[in-house]
Scaffold this motif. Sequence first.
Motif, PDB file in Angstrom:
ATOM      1  N   ASP A 175      27.369  32.760  16.617  1.00 26.56           N
ATOM      2  CA  ASP A 175      26.460  31.985  15.769  1.00 26.56           C
ATOM      3  C   ASP A 175      27.157  30.676  15.436  1.00 26.56           C
ATOM      4  O   ASP A 175      28.093  30.629  14.637  1.00 26.56           O
ATOM      5  CB  ASP A 175      26.149  32.779  14.491  1.00 26.56           C
ATOM      6  CG  ASP A 175      25.047  32.140  13.651  1.00 26.56           C
ATOM      7  OD1 ASP A 175      25.001  30.895  13.574  1.00 26.56           O
ATOM      8  OD2 ASP A 175      24.248  32.891  13.062  1.00 26.56           O
ATOM      9  N   THR A 195      22.458  29.728  13.983  1.00 24.39           N
ATOM     10  CA  THR A 195      22.065  29.356  15.338  1.00 24.39           C
ATOM     11  C   THR A 195      22.713  30.313  16.320  1.00 24.39           C
ATOM     12  O   THR A 195      23.814  30.074  16.817  1.00 24.39           O
ATOM     13  CB  THR A 195      22.504  27.907  15.658  1.00 24.39           C
ATOM     14  OG1 THR A 195      22.009  27.024  14.666  1.00 24.39           O
ATOM     15  CG2 THR A 195      21.956  27.474  17.020  1.00 24.39           C
ATOM     16  N   GLN A 206      21.958  23.231   7.478  1.00 22.88           N
ATOM     17  CA  GLN A 206      21.049  23.172   8.635  1.00 22.88           C
ATOM     18  C   GLN A 206      21.215  21.869   9.390  1.00 22.88           C
ATOM     19  O   GLN A 206      21.100  21.837  10.618  1.00 22.88           O
ATOM     20  CB  GLN A 206      19.600  23.301   8.164  1.00 22.88           C
ATOM     21  CG  GLN A 206      19.228  24.669   7.613  1.00 22.88           C
ATOM     22  CD  GLN A 206      18.958  25.674   8.705  1.00 22.88           C
ATOM     23  OE1 GLN A 206      19.087  25.359   9.871  1.00 22.88           O
ATOM     24  NE2 GLN A 206      18.591  26.878   8.320  1.00 22.88           N
ATOM     25  N   ASP A 263      16.745  32.937  20.251  1.00 22.02           N
ATOM     26  CA  ASP A 263      15.839  31.795  20.114  1.00 22.02           C
ATOM     27  C   ASP A 263      15.580  31.608  18.623  1.00 22.02           C
ATOM     28  O   ASP A 263      14.579  32.077  18.091  1.00 22.02           O
ATOM     29  CB  ASP A 263      14.538  32.051  20.867  1.00 22.02           C
ATOM     30  CG  ASP A 263      13.652  30.801  20.943  1.00 22.02           C
ATOM     31  OD1 ASP A 263      13.863  29.876  20.135  1.00 22.02           O
ATOM     32  OD2 ASP A 263      12.755  30.763  21.803  1.00 22.02           O
ATOM     33  N   LYS A 264      16.535  30.972  17.941  1.00 21.71           N
ATOM     34  CA  LYS A 264      16.564  30.822  16.481  1.00 21.71           C
ATOM     35  C   LYS A 264      16.861  32.156  15.796  1.00 21.71           C
ATOM     36  O   LYS A 264      17.670  32.219  14.885  1.00 21.71           O
ATOM     37  CB  LYS A 264      15.268  30.208  15.954  1.00 21.71           C
ATOM     38  CG  LYS A 264      14.972  28.824  16.511  1.00 21.71           C
ATOM     39  CD  LYS A 264      13.660  28.279  15.970  1.00 21.71           C
ATOM     40  CE  LYS A 264      13.346  26.921  16.575  1.00 21.71           C
ATOM     41  NZ  LYS A 264      12.020  26.407  16.127  1.00 21.71           N
TER      42      LYS A 264
END
Length: 400
Positions: free
Chosen positions: A156, A139, A393, A116-117
């Motif tokens: 990720d 992520t 991001q 979760d993040k």
Amino acid sequence: MAAYSLWLALLAIYSASGTSVPGPNPCAIRNGGCEYQCLPKENGYSCVCPTGMLVSNDSRSCQESNEFILFTNRVGIRRVSLDVPELVSVPLPVYNLSVAAGLAWDLDINSLFWADKLIYVANINGSNQRPLITDNIGTPVALAVDWQTKKLYWTDSGLKRIEVANLDGSHRCILIYSGLDLPRDIAVHPSAGYMFWTDWGATPMIGRSALDGSGRKNLVTSNLKYINALAIDFDTDTLYWADANTHLIETSDLNGRNRRVFLSNLLHPYGMALHGDYLYWTDWTSQSIQRVNRTTGLGQTSIVTGISYMNAIQVVNRDRRPGPNPCMVNNGGCSHLCVTKPGQNNGSTVASCLCPTGYALYGNQKTCTSHGKLPHGRLTQSILMTPLQDSQQLKLAKWK
């Protein structure tokens, strides 16, 4: 306490209905000897347990379920016991979840992992929640535990790589960092020495490598798009995958051959798991967990409904225990990480030593040193472990 108050209220309603049990209340003294709740009935009383727990053989105490589903729905993690009469989902006491995705578990250390993040760990019942992997992470999407060598693997999609670490988060190592676009799910086959992953980037595919990242191969590359889920039948060495775009669950052998459609006309499959006689998957459109016979594909049943954005799913069973493996004795001779890879004999595995990112194997290929280049031609730590910039991001993968 709230459950006990509810029980008292239900007993009051039962008594007021005029159908109360005549005579002395058998539950009045020491709760009838019951650990949790005592319910009087015409010929005595029954002990009952909290939702998802079993009444022990002594008919008084309660015990944990031996088989249960865990699944995420972005803002929580829920549990469904499979060896009780009622299949009811119960929330675990985890908190501050917003985009909870991947799940993994290991009962030997009583641990549940999720993404979760960041990557978090808690006890299998949801208590003692704490962050595990917090730095240099983009992520994290999917997790897998090698229960033989006690390693945590994850994909990720933000940093476009696959990593591994010990279950306590130590000795973190980047396994694959090139040629990935949007890595999604991951599954491991410890006894075969393989890991598998999906990528639904510009060129969707299912990949395979040894558990040390070597011997990389693209297994399935055609007629794929949003391959959300992977699962492995360890008894038959069959690979299952679910695609939310083709609305199919397909299978192949571990080499990507003998591909066939297992189920069609699905809605939006997301997570998938195999256990016992059944294949389970979560579905975003029907907001449900579905189940079919893992061999025939027949008998499709909804076992949980009415919960939106059910993502990852795992079936926890207490029979999954580590067996003999090349890393079991003296950590395989490795100074840091010991994982396995396929051996020369069919079905065998051998130990493979890995180093934490920033270190390299010394001449004996077992001892890590902080000098020299990283193994497998990897880049230096200063490059691979750089935090995401703002521009990066903005490019993080959207869930499908």
